[in-house]
Design an enzyme around this catalytic site. Structure first.
Site, short mmCIF file in Angstrom:
data_model
loop_
_atom_site.label_atom_id
_atom_site.label_comp_id
_atom_site.label_asym_id
_atom_site.label_seq_id
_atom_site.Cartn_x
_atom_site.Cartn_y
_atom_site.Cartn_z
N ASN A 134 0.84 -1.20 0.00
CA ASN A 134 0.00 0.00 0.00
C ASN A 134 0.88 1.25 0.00
O ASN A 134 1.95 1.28 0.62
CB ASN A 134 -1.01 0.00 1.15
N GLU A 173 0.40 5.37 0.54
CA GLU A 173 -0.55 6.39 1.00
C GLU A 173 -0.14 7.79 0.58
O GLU A 173 1.00 8.02 0.14
CB GLU A 173 -0.69 6.29 2.52
N CYS A 176 -4.13 0.54 -2.46
CA CYS A 176 -3.95 -0.68 -1.67
C CYS A 176 -2.86 -1.56 -2.29
O CYS A 176 -2.56 -1.46 -3.48
CB CYS A 176 -5.24 -1.48 -1.61
N GLU A 189 -3.01 -4.68 -3.05
CA GLU A 189 -3.53 -5.56 -4.10
C GLU A 189 -3.58 -4.83 -5.44
O GLU A 189 -3.21 -5.38 -6.48
CB GLU A 189 -4.94 -6.05 -3.75
N CYS A 226 -10.17 -5.01 -0.13
CA CYS A 226 -11.33 -4.12 -0.03
C CYS A 226 -12.19 -4.28 -1.29
O CYS A 226 -11.78 -4.91 -2.27
CB CYS A 226 -10.87 -2.67 0.14
N CYS A 234 -10.54 -3.21 -4.59
CA CYS A 234 -9.53 -4.17 -5.05
C CYS A 234 -10.18 -5.43 -5.60
O CYS A 234 -9.73 -5.99 -6.61
CB CYS A 234 -8.58 -4.52 -3.91
N1 THU Z 1 -5.16 -1.59 2.55
C1 THU Z 1 -4.59 -2.41 1.64
O1 THU Z 1 -3.50 -2.13 1.13
N2 THU Z 1 -5.21 -3.57 1.33
C2 THU Z 1 -6.34 -4.03 1.93
O2 THU Z 1 -6.80 -5.11 1.61
C3 THU Z 1 -6.99 -3.22 2.96
C4 THU Z 1 -6.45 -1.85 3.15
C5 THU Z 1 -4.45 -0.38 2.95
C6 THU Z 1 -5.00 0.92 2.46
C7 THU Z 1 -4.46 1.88 3.50
O3 THU Z 1 -3.13 2.26 3.12
C8 THU Z 1 -4.36 1.06 4.76
O4 THU Z 1 -4.41 -0.29 4.34
C9 THU Z 1 -5.45 1.34 5.75
O5 THU Z 1 -6.70 1.22 5.18
#
Ligand code: THU
Length: 153
Positions: A66, A68, A77, A79, A111, A114
């Site tokens: 991920n 940000e 994310c 994925e 999520c 994704c």
């Molecule tokens: N996140 C992911 O990378 N994958 C997931 O399946 C769930 C959420 C990340 C997004 C964000 O950077 C952090 O987790 C918190 O939501």
């Protein structure tokens, strides 16, 4: 979590074939790739590290973490990072995806966004949701995670 089956990481290597039809050793390697990618997560705002690894039907692995943003919305994310890396390298057929993150009492599943992007390239994708300590893995698949999915029209 109601969908899928919880197995030990080591048992992934004991069965002859994984859910995706690839060798179980590949599944273990895929989970390890997701674990390694998680270390590269850029998540100063949530501090929630996620790693993913996507296996193509040709046996190639594309990992992702991920990433940000201070303005939050551009966050991507793990994925989707992996999907974007694979597709931008010309790969569109996937057999499985592994996701690794830390939740005390559950497994981190992709999520909705994704799931939808993964589904763009086919629903026959095995999904491995692993604990950071590799103590257990929830094995499921994209069809179960995205029922009645909206697809190409
Ligand atoms: N996140 C992911 O990378 N994958 C997931 O399946 C769930 C959420 C990340 C997004 C964000 O950077 C952090 O987790 C918190 O939501």
């Amino acid at each position: 979590m109601s969908t899928g089956k919880v197995v030990t990481f080591s048992s992934l290597g004991m069965r002859a074939r994984g859910t995706c039809g690839c060798a179980d050793e590949d599944v273990q390697a895929l989970v390890r790739a997701a674990l390694a990618a998680r270390q590269r997560a850029y998540c100063p705002y949530s501090r929630f590290q996620v790693g993913a690894a996507l296996l193509t039907t040709d046996g190639e692995t594309f990992d992702g973490c991920n990433v940000e943003s201070a303005s939050y919305t551009p966050t991507i994310c793990a994925e989707r990072t992996a999907v974007v890396k694979a597709v931008s390298c010309g790969r569109r057929q996937f057999s499985s995806v592994a996701v690794v993150a830390h939740l005390e009492d559950s497994y981190v599943a992709p999520c909705g966004v994704c799931r939808q992007l993964l589904a763009e390239f086919g629903l026959d994708v095995a999904v491995y949701l692993a604990k950071v300590d590799l103590s257990s893995v929830l094995v499921t698949d994209l069809r179960a995670l995205l029922p009645l999915s909206f697809g190409k029209y």
